[in-house]
Enzyme design. Structure first.
Site, PDB file in Angstrom:
ATOM      1  CD  GLU A  29      -2.718   1.364   2.462  1.00 58.56           C
ATOM      2  OE1 GLU A  29      -2.576   0.567   3.405  1.00 58.56           O
ATOM      3  OE2 GLU A  29      -3.491   2.320   2.495  1.00 58.56           O
ATOM      4  N   GLY A  73       3.569   2.190  11.316  1.00 55.27           N
ATOM      5  CA  GLY A  73       3.401   1.302  12.466  1.00 55.27           C
ATOM      6  C   GLY A  73       3.108  -0.132  12.040  1.00 55.27           C
ATOM      7  CD  GLU A  85      -4.552  -1.762   5.976  1.00 53.67           C
ATOM      8  OE1 GLU A  85      -3.583  -1.376   6.647  1.00 53.67           O
ATOM      9  OE2 GLU A  85      -5.209  -1.009   5.238  1.00 53.67           O
ATOM     10  CG  ASN A  86       0.086  -6.698   4.206  1.00 56.79           C
ATOM     11  OD1 ASN A  86       0.021  -5.798   3.396  1.00 56.79           O
ATOM     12  ND2 ASN A  86       1.024  -6.755   5.143  1.00 56.79           N
ATOM     13  CD  GLU A 102      -2.236  -1.679  10.871  1.00 57.26           C
ATOM     14  OE1 GLU A 102      -2.890  -1.811   9.820  1.00 57.26           O
ATOM     15  OE2 GLU A 102      -1.710  -0.604  11.207  1.00 57.26           O
TER      16      GLU A 102
END
Ligand code: 0A1
Ligand code: ZN
Length: 838
Positions: free
Chosen positions: A88, A228, A231-232, A265
């Site tokens: 991303e 930080g 979220e894959n 996440e």
């Protein structure tokens, strides 16, 4: 890649476009298994165009890349010996040619082949389908993710990692395997992240009715990461600094942050992954909403008031500053050169405040009805902020047309308050006027919907009853016009107004109050957020008077009023710690039209000393008492955290008194504490003094922790933030230490970005601070343009400086611009420079 072309572009004979990057070396292109001739494809401006007379086909491309030389932390890169990814927003195109846009959703199957000794850990999204040994001492794994997803959620890991595992049974009875991976030897530091994950999974079921959807959830901690966490799908990748903790190496705050980021996440799995963004203009669709969800999670688990104060403080100091800067933008930006520059406090934090207004106005059950609609209508799709608001309209039954102005207009609205009370008729009249300053490209603004929670307080701090037609059940009035009047009847005595309680709207309240009235308000306010803001405003106003030369010094009544809570019977120590918190330098300077950093810092230091001397007896008493009460093994539990917060805030002030005995007290705590929170807090407070005891404590700290990467990088920040003339020399000494790695995002941010927030020595009249920082930006831009662009945003307040400083900064920014011009990916850096100077 299975390509199914749409009718129209196929009939027009348009080529298929795949995004790429200049570092991709294209080896082969084939269609349905047959290599195609070079005339059937071309590369233009890094994109691959493929022509074919077939409408549907399987397209294969083979490329060569070199992750070892990729230091940008984007795409597929190496962190020490570990291969990892960050896709991303547009990293996938650095790995291979692909339609790298968030509205292209595909099911991914990933095959990884690697040396089995060097890379036993081979991970990707979804479920593990097979794991086999193949010839040449290699291992082959296949992962399959059943959920269609955009390329930005793809992830891959190859390395030799340690792990801990656990499981979670979802409310419908599915057992999910949970794994947290880290460097070998750090496994024990992963349990807090694991427990936070389990709490997050449970909370999302309880509060949002959202259950996890795969059989496996993995978190991997890596040392080199620009943010930080990420979220894959099924395989979150985290910065190790917000994953690994132990009482000896992490502060209470870090424990809290780890829990919140793990939650953030994880929550993206529904808000971001199951429902993705149609394009990057919609970033706040997933980020604003997910921040709201993680803030609610933390508030449900900890003190709601304290969480709210911290979040409000962030918005008021950091987001308001951005909103007042040349980089101001609406939460849903209208245009950008590079989306990388839009992972901002505005998109995240203001984005969350905007959604919170819907929650505050219409309440939890209407809000949840809106969320339910959102998933019913859009699960599995890439959508827009309008779609979210449409679902909210259906769920709440309210018309959000005017509310949408929050999405399209930048800048922090002001609400001017005037009020009067008629003793005879017992009517309290409130006149409100809203305005919003011009922001880049937006001169005139349409009125916002501004929900303001109200209470009328008596002189004794009791809530007065009243009758008001325009107030909702939850005590909120909605300001919708530019000017509006609200009347409150049957008010028995002259009230003290408590407005925007709990910070229901992200606005600045302007109320012309005398010092006496401000102090009175501080004493009677019963909403913790407003009580906190009243204290901050009181002190900021006084600081401003001194900075502007309208007053010489702080009067005793201010010092007394600000410290009154120390003598009160408030049971929540975290609240007291916040009530006596200093306004940040950014809060103070954001209200100034011209900034004189020396004067700002000087007046804050002078306040601290006066405050400390005036209240020293009480401060010392609190310190000793709490210290005694905490004399047992460290635990990260609410009541102990609160005690440590107050104890360390009190110690900060005691040290500000410059009394030797208190500096020694700080030194003793730094040397003997049984937990890292106390050690680090004492050292930070000592860092403000120019006592030799700091040098001693700092040296010991370095010797003790030099091999602990997570700790020593915090020490870099501490040194860079010191209000001491030697700071630049000290930083240069750190650069020479072998522990400092100048290509690691955490190290360079903690050292250099922290220095850029050092008000006096960064902004030194001779320009040495600016020059040093610009030199670093030029170096960093060569390998990590994202970090370089974030650094340049530190010049946000450029236009408020005197002309000689402006000239110095301008010259440095021009120098950076000239040096990056021919570099790849320089557009994101140039965009920030041009904005800043515009
Ligand atoms: N989506 C992540 C934030 C993130 C964005 C970009 C990154 O690399 C350039 C990394 C992480 C989040 O909101 O948590
Ligand atoms: Zn996020």
């Amino acid at each position: 890649l299975e390509i199914n072309r749409d009718e129209e572009s196929f009939l027009k004979g348009e080529p298929v476009l795949l995004n790429g990057d200049e570092d991709l070396k294209l080896l082969v292109v084939s269609i349905d298994g047959v290599e195609i001739p070079t005339k059937s494809f071309k590369i233009e401006e890094n994109s691959l165009y493929v022509t074919s007379d077939k409408k549907n086909f399987v397209l294969q491309t083979r490329v060569e890349i070199d992750p070892s030389s990729n230091k940008s932390c984007m795409g597929l890169y190496k962190s020490k010996s570990l291969y990892c990814t960050q896709m991303e927003p547009e990293g996938f195109r650095k790995v291979t040619f692909f339609p790298d846009k968030p509205d292209v959703l595909s099911k991914f199957t990933t095959t990884i082949i690697a040396d089995k000794e060097k890379y036993p850990t081979l991970l990707s999204n979804g479920n593990l389908i097979s794991e086999t040994e193949i010839a040449g001492g290699r291992k082959k794994v296949i992962w399959e993710d059943p959920f269609p997803k955009p390329s930005c959620l793809f992830a891959l890991i190859a390395g030799d990692l340690g792990l801990i595992s656990d499981s979670f049974v979802t409310k419908s009875g599915k057992k999910v395997l949970l794994e947290v991976y880290s460097d070998k030897g750090n496994e024990d530091l992963c349990w807090h992240a694991m427990n936070s994950l389990k709490k997050s999974m449970k909370w999302d079921e309880d509060r949002f009715n959202l259950e996890y959807d795969l059989d496996r959830f993995m978190i991997v901690a890596v040392d080199d990461f620009n943010f930080g966490g990420m979220e894959n799908k099924g395989l979150n990748i985290f910065n190790s600094s917000v994953t690994l903790v132990s009482p000896e190496t992490a502060t209470d705050r870090t424990y809290f942050r780890v829990e919140a980021i793990v939650a953030h996440e994880y929550f993206h799995n529904w808000t971001g992954n199951r429902i993705a963004c149609r394009d990057w203009f919609q970033l706040t669709l997933k980020e604003g909403l997910t921040v709201l969800r993680d803030q609610e999670f933390s508030s449900d688990l900890h003190s709601r008031s304290v969480c709210r104060i911290d979040n409000v403080d962030y918005v008021r100091s950091i987001q308001f500053k951005e909103d007042a800067s040349p980089n101001a933008h609406p939460i849903r930006p209208e245009s950008f050169t590079s989306i990388d520059n839009f992972y901002t406090p505005t998109v995240y934090r203001k984005g969350s405040e905007v959604i919170r207004m819907i929650l505050s106005m219409y309440g939890e059950s209407a809000f949840q009805a809106g969320m339910k609609k959102y998933f019913e209508l859009y699960d599995g799709q890439s959508v827009r902020t309008e779609d979210f608001l449409h679902a909210m309209e259906l769920g709440t039954g309210k018309d959000l047309t005017q509310f949408k102005n929050w999405y399209s207009q930048a800048g922090t609205p002001r609400v001017k308050v005037t009020s009067s009370y008629n003793e005879e008729s017992q009517v309290f009249t409130l006149k409100l006027e809203q305005s919003c300053p011009a922001t880049p490209g937006q001169i005139k603004k349409k009125p916002f919907v501004i929900p303001l929670k109200i209470a009328l307080l008596s002189e004794e701090g009791k809530e007065l009853s009243f009758i008001c037609e325009k107030i909702s059940e939850n005590s909120i009035i909605e300001l919708r016009q530019k000017n509006e009047e609200f009347s409150f009847k049957n008010v028995l005595s002259k009230p003290i107004l408590s407005i925007n309680r709990n910070f229901t709207a992200p606005v600045i309240i302007e109320e012309d109050l005398s010092l006496e009235k401000r102090i009175k308000h501080l004493c009677v306010e019963n909403d913790p957020v407003n009580r906190y803001i009243a204290g901050q405003n009181l002190l900021t106003e006084e600081l401003l008077k001194i900075i502007k030369g309208k007053k010489n010094d702080f009067s005793e009544e201010i010092i007394e009023a600000f410290g009154k809570c120390l003598y009160s019977d408030i049971k929540d120590y975290s609240l007291i710690a916040r009530y006596i918190e200093l306004p940040s330098i950014s809060t103070v300077v954001s209200t100034l039209s011209t900034i004189n950093f020396e004067k700002v810092k000087e007046s804050i230091v002078s306040f601290c000393k006066k405050f400390a001397l005036f209240h020293s007896e009480k401060l010392f008493e609190i310190y000793q008492e709490l210290n005694k009460e905490l004399d047992y093994e460290y635990q990260w539990v609410e009541k102990d955290v609160a005690k440590r917060e107050l104890k360390n805030r009190v110690l900060f002030y005691l040290i500000c008194s410059e009394k030797h005995e208190y500096i020694e007290l700080g030194y003793k705590q730094a040397q003997t504490a049984n937990n890292f929170t106390d050690t680090y807090s004492a050292l930070s407070s000592l860092a403000n003094s120019n006592s030799q005891l700091f040098d001693k404590a700092s040296k010991d700290f370095y010797e003790k922790y030099r091999s602990e990467n997570l700790v020593i990088q915090k020490w870099f920040a501490l040194i860079a933030s010191r209000n001491q003339p030697s700071v630049l020399e000290d930083i240069k000494r750190i650069e020479k230490l072998k522990e400092f790695l100048n290509d690691r995002p955490n190290h360079i941010s903690l050292l250099y970005k922290t220095f850029s927030m050092n008000p006096i020595y960064f902004n030194k009249e001779d320009g040495s601070g600016y020059k040093f920082f610009a030199d670093k930006i030029i170096e960093i831009a060569k390998f990590n343009p994202n970090v370089a662009a974030v650094f340049i945003k530190q010049f946000n307040y450029y236009s408020k400086l005197n002309s000689s400083r402006q000239a110095l900064i301008k010259a440095e920014l021009e120098r950076i611009k000239a040096s990056v011009r021919d570099m790849k990916n320089s557009s994101l850096i140039i965009e920030v420079i041009d904005n800043t100077l515009s």
